[in-house]
Design an enzyme around this catalytic site. Sequence first.
Site, PDB file in Angstrom:
ATOM      1  CB  CYS A  28      -0.911   0.010   1.216  1.00 30.31           C
ATOM      2  SG  CYS A  28      -2.156  -1.292   1.204  1.00 30.31           S
ATOM      3  CE1 TYR A 189      -6.621  -4.017   6.267  1.00 35.82           C
ATOM      4  CE2 TYR A 189      -5.234  -5.502   4.989  1.00 35.82           C
ATOM      5  CZ  TYR A 189      -5.386  -4.348   5.736  1.00 35.82           C
ATOM      6  OH  TYR A 189      -4.317  -3.524   5.964  1.00 35.82           O
ATOM      7  NE  ARG A 237      -0.335 -11.669   0.400  1.00 38.76           N
ATOM      8  CZ  ARG A 237       0.732 -10.868   0.565  1.00 38.76           C
ATOM      9  NH1 ARG A 237       0.655  -9.786   1.320  1.00 38.76           N
ATOM     10  NH2 ARG A 237       1.868 -11.147  -0.031  1.00 38.76           N
ATOM     11  NE  ARG A 335       7.825  -4.535   5.258  1.00 39.45           N
ATOM     12  CZ  ARG A 335       7.079  -4.685   6.367  1.00 39.45           C
ATOM     13  NH1 ARG A 335       7.052  -3.726   7.268  1.00 39.45           N
ATOM     14  NH2 ARG A 335       6.369  -5.764   6.551  1.00 39.45           N
TER      15      ARG A 335
END
Length: 386
Positions: A28, A189, A237, A335
């Site tokens: 995100c 989520y 996922r 990352r």
Amino acid sequence: MPTTPLLFQSFQMRGVVARNRVVISPMCQYTAHDGHLEDWHLVNLGRFAIGGAGIVFTEATAVQKQGRITHGCPGLWDDSQIPGHARIAQFVSRHGAIPAIQLGHAGRKASMQRPWFGNGPLNAEDFARGDMPWTPVAPSAIPVADGWPVPQDMSLADIQTLIADYVSATRRALAAGYKLIEIHGAHGYLVHSFLSPISNTRTDAYGGDLQGRMRLALEIAQAVRAALPDDIPLAFRTSAVDGMPEGWQLDDTVVLSRALKDLGVDIVDCSSGGIAGGATSARGAKRQPGFQVPYAERVRHEAEIPTIAVGLITHPEQAEAILTSGQADLIAIAREALVDPMWTLHAAQSLGHDTDFSTWPQQSGWWLAVRAQNSEFYDPDTPPAT
């Protein structure tokens, strides 16, 4: 002739062939405007395709406006959002990678601050910036934590609307040119919150036992699969574990993965945590290199479905070992790709797959090849020539 490292062997799902096994995981950026992608997203994602990755995921994209995590999150709930996605899909494709998108709904984690403003519920400072709150939805009226908004529990009509909106967003993703769709069923989520007994206390067909709690995930997967052409793959996922004794367990993930496979899901992306904290937090989880790889390994072998390993995979040799040992089929980098957008190309050199910059884009590879052959690199211990 040396064997090509498995990391740099192609991988096929249905009619889509990735040039290597490196996946750029959805990350995100919190920089969209009313759900529309901007130049930032094009440049950010485009550099990973230039950097040699096989699959590049656009960040979590909301299927409903109220399904955004923050005001800065993108969506595909409206046709006006297609062009921004199309720019990205076209650029990524042109540079040899598979454009992929993760579709999701934030559920009870919607209406949050952007992380650099606090990463919690919206407050007065956010209101002053124009980020006004909305009421999140969830399987049950249970907030994420103390001080978080109490979500509205979804009605059966809400659930049917949600499934229809997943289908509509899928069709828009196809129109934009994406070649791989992923359903976001992780990190606390909405879909994950239906799966976990921590957040789902419903007593109707979408709650109760494991089969009831899996129902929404399976109905979304079935509906999305039906909306996709046969040659376009579908991923899911999952948070393989909640990291809490009373929560979702790895045994449950294996059962879910078998059911997803039966519905035509092609690969399971194995993350963890997030049900009662930050997006990827798991209580008690040891954050050591490759800490989630065992989840991908077990799902791969027991559900007999390909998997993506993700989580603190930072070195090429580590990624290659995961693949060669049969623990996963694809390696997701997140990352570490922000640190080094050329991670894939550097990995090719590290593993001896590229010794002359031949896998680099021509626009930069030829420069670097010449430099490697001709340049005299600075040595602080050697005085300059006179």
